[in-house]
Design a protein around this motif. Structure first.
Motif, PDB file in Angstrom:
ATOM      1  N   ASP A 143      -3.306  14.813   1.567  1.00  0.00           N
ATOM      2  CA  ASP A 143      -3.226  14.658   0.115  1.00  0.00           C
ATOM      3  C   ASP A 143      -2.978  13.214  -0.309  1.00  0.00           C
ATOM      4  O   ASP A 143      -2.709  12.939  -1.473  1.00  0.00           O
ATOM      5  N   LYS A 144      -3.068  12.272   0.659  1.00  0.00           N
ATOM      6  CA  LYS A 144      -2.831  10.867   0.343  1.00  0.00           C
ATOM      7  C   LYS A 144      -3.943   9.994   0.930  1.00  0.00           C
ATOM      8  O   LYS A 144      -4.481  10.311   1.997  1.00  0.00           O
ATOM      9  N   PRO A 145      -4.261   8.884   0.260  1.00  0.00           N
ATOM     10  CA  PRO A 145      -5.096   7.886   0.931  1.00  0.00           C
ATOM     11  C   PRO A 145      -4.285   7.294   2.075  1.00  0.00           C
ATOM     12  O   PRO A 145      -3.049   7.396   2.085  1.00  0.00           O
ATOM     13  N   PHE A 146      -4.947   6.697   3.054  1.00  0.00           N
ATOM     14  CA  PHE A 146      -4.197   6.224   4.212  1.00  0.00           C
ATOM     15  C   PHE A 146      -4.626   4.817   4.630  1.00  0.00           C
ATOM     16  O   PHE A 146      -5.738   4.374   4.354  1.00  0.00           O
ATOM     17  N   PHE A 147      -3.696   4.152   5.299  1.00  0.00           N
ATOM     18  CA  PHE A 147      -3.965   2.867   5.937  1.00  0.00           C
ATOM     19  C   PHE A 147      -3.408   2.932   7.349  1.00  0.00           C
ATOM     20  O   PHE A 147      -2.235   3.258   7.548  1.00  0.00           O
ATOM     21  N   ALA A 148      -4.245   2.639   8.346  1.00  0.00           N
ATOM     22  CA  ALA A 148      -3.815   2.671   9.750  1.00  0.00           C
ATOM     23  C   ALA A 148      -3.958   1.288  10.356  1.00  0.00           C
ATOM     24  O   ALA A 148      -5.020   0.662  10.258  1.00  0.00           O
ATOM     25  N   TRP A 149      -2.900   0.823  10.986  1.00  0.00           N
ATOM     26  CA  TRP A 149      -2.900  -0.441  11.736  1.00  0.00           C
ATOM     27  C   TRP A 149      -2.805  -0.041  13.206  1.00  0.00           C
ATOM     28  O   TRP A 149      -1.754   0.370  13.672  1.00  0.00           O
ATOM     29  N   LEU A 162       0.831  -1.209   0.000  1.00  0.00           N
ATOM     30  CA  LEU A 162       0.000   0.000   0.000  1.00  0.00           C
ATOM     31  C   LEU A 162       0.864   1.256   0.000  1.00  0.00           C
ATOM     32  O   LEU A 162       0.589   2.217  -0.734  1.00  0.00           O
ATOM     33  N   ARG A 163       1.909   1.251   0.812  1.00  0.00           N
ATOM     34  CA  ARG A 163       2.789   2.417   0.879  1.00  0.00           C
ATOM     35  C   ARG A 163       3.454   2.675  -0.471  1.00  0.00           C
ATOM     36  O   ARG A 163       3.544   3.819  -0.937  1.00  0.00           O
ATOM     37  N   GLU A 164       3.913   1.607  -1.112  1.00  0.00           N
ATOM     38  CA  GLU A 164       4.569   1.748  -2.410  1.00  0.00           C
ATOM     39  C   GLU A 164       3.591   2.219  -3.478  1.00  0.00           C
ATOM     40  O   GLU A 164       4.001   2.787  -4.492  1.00  0.00           O
ATOM     41  N   ALA A 165       2.295   2.001  -3.242  1.00  0.00           N
ATOM     42  CA  ALA A 165       1.266   2.445  -4.183  1.00  0.00           C
ATOM     43  C   ALA A 165       0.808   3.880  -3.899  1.00  0.00           C
ATOM     44  O   ALA A 165      -0.105   4.382  -4.562  1.00  0.00           O
ATOM     45  N   GLY A 166       1.407   4.531  -2.901  1.00  0.00           N
ATOM     46  CA  GLY A 166       1.086   5.927  -2.628  1.00  0.00           C
ATOM     47  C   GLY A 166       0.286   6.185  -1.377  1.00  0.00           C
ATOM     48  O   GLY A 166      -0.082   7.332  -1.087  1.00  0.00           O
ATOM     49  N   TYR A 167      -0.003   5.134  -0.607  1.00  0.00           N
ATOM     50  CA  TYR A 167      -0.742   5.306   0.636  1.00  0.00           C
ATOM     51  C   TYR A 167       0.181   5.804   1.744  1.00  0.00           C
ATOM     52  O   TYR A 167       1.348   5.412   1.822  1.00  0.00           O
ATOM     53  N   TYR A 168      -0.375   6.658   2.613  1.00  0.00           N
ATOM     54  CA  TYR A 168       0.275   6.981   3.883  1.00  0.00           C
ATOM     55  C   TYR A 168      -0.086   5.881   4.861  1.00  0.00           C
ATOM     56  O   TYR A 168      -1.262   5.569   5.053  1.00  0.00           O
ATOM     57  N   THR A 169       0.920   5.265   5.476  1.00  0.00           N
ATOM     58  CA  THR A 169       0.680   4.129   6.360  1.00  0.00           C
ATOM     59  C   THR A 169       1.189   4.438   7.761  1.00  0.00           C
ATOM     60  O   THR A 169       2.270   5.005   7.933  1.00  0.00           O
ATOM     61  N   VAL A 170       0.404   4.049   8.759  1.00  0.00           N
ATOM     62  CA  VAL A 170       0.756   4.328  10.146  1.00  0.00           C
ATOM     63  C   VAL A 170       0.463   3.103  11.002  1.00  0.00           C
ATOM     64  O   VAL A 170      -0.544   2.420  10.809  1.00  0.00           O
ATOM     65  N   LEU A 171       1.360   2.823  11.920  1.00  0.00           N
ATOM     66  CA  LEU A 171       1.200   1.744  12.901  1.00  0.00           C
ATOM     67  C   LEU A 171       1.341   2.343  14.291  1.00  0.00           C
ATOM     68  O   LEU A 171       2.309   3.057  14.573  1.00  0.00           O
ATOM     69  N   SER A 172       0.375   2.059  15.160  1.00  0.00           N
ATOM     70  CA  SER A 172       0.488   2.512  16.547  1.00  0.00           C
ATOM     71  C   SER A 172       0.003   1.418  17.481  1.00  0.00           C
ATOM     72  O   SER A 172      -0.966   0.712  17.187  1.00  0.00           O
ATOM     73  N   GLY A 173       0.690   1.293  18.619  1.00  0.00           N
ATOM     74  CA  GLY A 173       0.329   0.284  19.611  1.00  0.00           C
ATOM     75  C   GLY A 173       1.209  -0.937  19.486  1.00  0.00           C
ATOM     76  O   GLY A 173       2.402  -0.839  19.209  1.00  0.00           O
ATOM     77  N   LYS A 174       0.609  -2.089  19.687  1.00  0.00           N
ATOM     78  CA  LYS A 174       1.383  -3.331  19.664  1.00  0.00           C
ATOM     79  C   LYS A 174       1.942  -3.592  18.269  1.00  0.00           C
ATOM     80  O   LYS A 174       1.238  -3.506  17.271  1.00  0.00           O
ATOM     81  N   ASN A 175       3.206  -3.948  18.244  1.00  0.00           N
ATOM     82  CA  ASN A 175       3.850  -4.369  17.006  1.00  0.00           C
ATOM     83  C   ASN A 175       4.200  -5.846  17.149  1.00  0.00           C
ATOM     84  O   ASN A 175       3.467  -6.706  16.712  1.00  0.00           O
ATOM     85  N   HIS A 176       5.322  -6.143  17.798  1.00  0.00           N
ATOM     86  CA  HIS A 176       5.681  -7.538  18.084  1.00  0.00           C
ATOM     87  C   HIS A 176       5.680  -8.378  16.804  1.00  0.00           C
ATOM     88  O   HIS A 176       5.334  -9.559  16.819  1.00  0.00           O
ATOM     89  N   ILE A 177       6.044  -7.735  15.683  1.00  0.00           N
ATOM     90  CA  ILE A 177       6.123  -8.410  14.388  1.00  0.00           C
ATOM     91  C   ILE A 177       7.549  -8.321  13.854  1.00  0.00           C
ATOM     92  O   ILE A 177       8.214  -9.324  13.644  1.00  0.00           O
ATOM     93  N   THR A 231       9.927  -0.702   9.281  1.00  0.00           N
ATOM     94  CA  THR A 231      10.174   0.682   8.869  1.00  0.00           C
ATOM     95  C   THR A 231       9.921   0.896   7.376  1.00  0.00           C
ATOM     96  O   THR A 231       9.693   2.032   6.943  1.00  0.00           O
ATOM     97  N   GLU A 232       9.961  -0.166   6.579  1.00  0.00           N
ATOM     98  CA  GLU A 232       9.683  -0.017   5.150  1.00  0.00           C
ATOM     99  C   GLU A 232       8.190  -0.131   4.850  1.00  0.00           C
ATOM    100  O   GLU A 232       7.749   0.211   3.757  1.00  0.00           O
ATOM    101  N   SER A 233       7.436  -0.620   5.834  1.00  0.00           N
ATOM    102  CA  SER A 233       5.999  -0.806   5.624  1.00  0.00           C
ATOM    103  C   SER A 233       5.174   0.390   6.084  1.00  0.00           C
ATOM    104  O   SER A 233       4.075   0.613   5.578  1.00  0.00           O
ATOM    105  N   PHE A 234       5.699   1.152   7.059  1.00  0.00           N
ATOM    106  CA  PHE A 234       4.916   2.235   7.649  1.00  0.00           C
ATOM    107  C   PHE A 234       5.691   3.545   7.652  1.00  0.00           C
ATOM    108  O   PHE A 234       6.869   3.585   8.045  1.00  0.00           O
ATOM    109  N   ASP A 235       5.005   4.618   7.235  1.00  0.00           N
ATOM    110  CA  ASP A 235       5.616   5.945   7.283  1.00  0.00           C
ATOM    111  C   ASP A 235       5.813   6.399   8.723  1.00  0.00           C
ATOM    112  O   ASP A 235       6.802   7.048   9.059  1.00  0.00           O
TER     113      ASP A 235
END
Length: 248
Positions: A91-97, A44-59, A63-67
């Motif tokens: 100015d961007k579509p977004f994806f939030a995890w 999604l990020r490579e396609a132009g989406y702004y991506t954000v992750l907050s909270g639990k990660n543990h994955i 850094t390449e997946s989320f802005d």
């Protein structure tokens, strides 16, 4: 809706890679997803989406997946989610995890959410019905309620921005509740998840009897976004269910 495994980090590695745990390279608790594994938010990020992750990660580092990556704030690690949604680039579509640490031991009780009466708790038949069990379940339900409150706050922010009808919302867990016979056990109580998906005006209210897996989330999101699904993804899109609850 079923998860692929019953403990947190391997389940999330499975969700983000759209692959079964024995194919992710991270099938055990506290193992990190290898860098060569597919991650649908990165697509999604490579396609132009702004991506954000907050909270639990543990994955993994991701850094390449989320802005933007935040550890989260507050007892459920959810206190910065509305701000992150508010301050996103417009100015961007977004994806939030958003990964809540609720409902996870140790329980943390706040003064905003409902405090349950242990005497009114319905104890599952596979747990011992005693005072400590009832109090434990009451505190667990308090944390579950906090996730519900937080979801309401996020929806309110989407409405304030005027984009609720242009946003898909997905709510699910990564494993069963942390009680005996649930989390880390391969019973339904360990691998079955509540699963809700919404977009007002696009998805009509319905209950679906069809079967989906957590590895289907990535391919579904990518199809909705018009982004090609990587051939490494083992899940399949369930977008047909969003249009027709009787589909399979």
């Amino acid at each position: 809706a079923y998860l692929t495994i019953s403990s947190c980090s391997p389940s999330r590695c499975s969700i983000i890679s759209s692959r079964y745990p024995h194919n992710t390279g991270a099938p055990e608790l506290h193992t990190s997803l290898p860098d060569d594994q597919f991650r649908f938010p990165q697509a999604l990020r490579e396609a132009g989406y702004y991506t954000v992750l907050s909270g639990k990660n543990h994955i993994a580092k991701l850094t390449e997946s989320f802005d933007t990556i935040s550890k989260g704030k507050g007892p459920g690690k959810s206190d910065d989610w509305v701000a992150l949604l508010r301050d996103r680039p417009e100015d961007k579509p977004f994806f939030a995890w958003f990964g809540s640490s609720d409902a996870h031991r140790d329980w943390q009780i706040d003064d905003r959410n409902h405090v349950y009466d242990p005497s009114e708790i319905e104890v599952p038949p596979f747990l011992y019905d005693g005072p400590k069990t009832r109090q434990d379940l009451a505190d667990y339900y308090h944390e579950v309620s906090r996730t519900d409150t937080t979801m309401g706050d996020l929806v309110a922010e989407l409405r304030r921005q005027g984009i609720e009808d242009n946003t898909y919302i997905i709510y699910l867990t990564d494993n069963g509740r942390p009680f005996p016979r649930c989390k880390t056990r391969l019973y339904d109580s360990g691998i079955k998840t509540p699963f809700l998906m919404a977009r007002p005006g696009t998805i009509e209210p319905a209950v679906v009897d069809s079967l989906i897996s957590s590895i289907d989330v990535g391919p579904t999101i990518l199809e909705l976004a018009g982004v090609p699904v990587d051939e490494r993804a083992q899940g399949v899109s369930f977008t047909a269910l969003l249009k027709d609850p009787e589909a399979t």
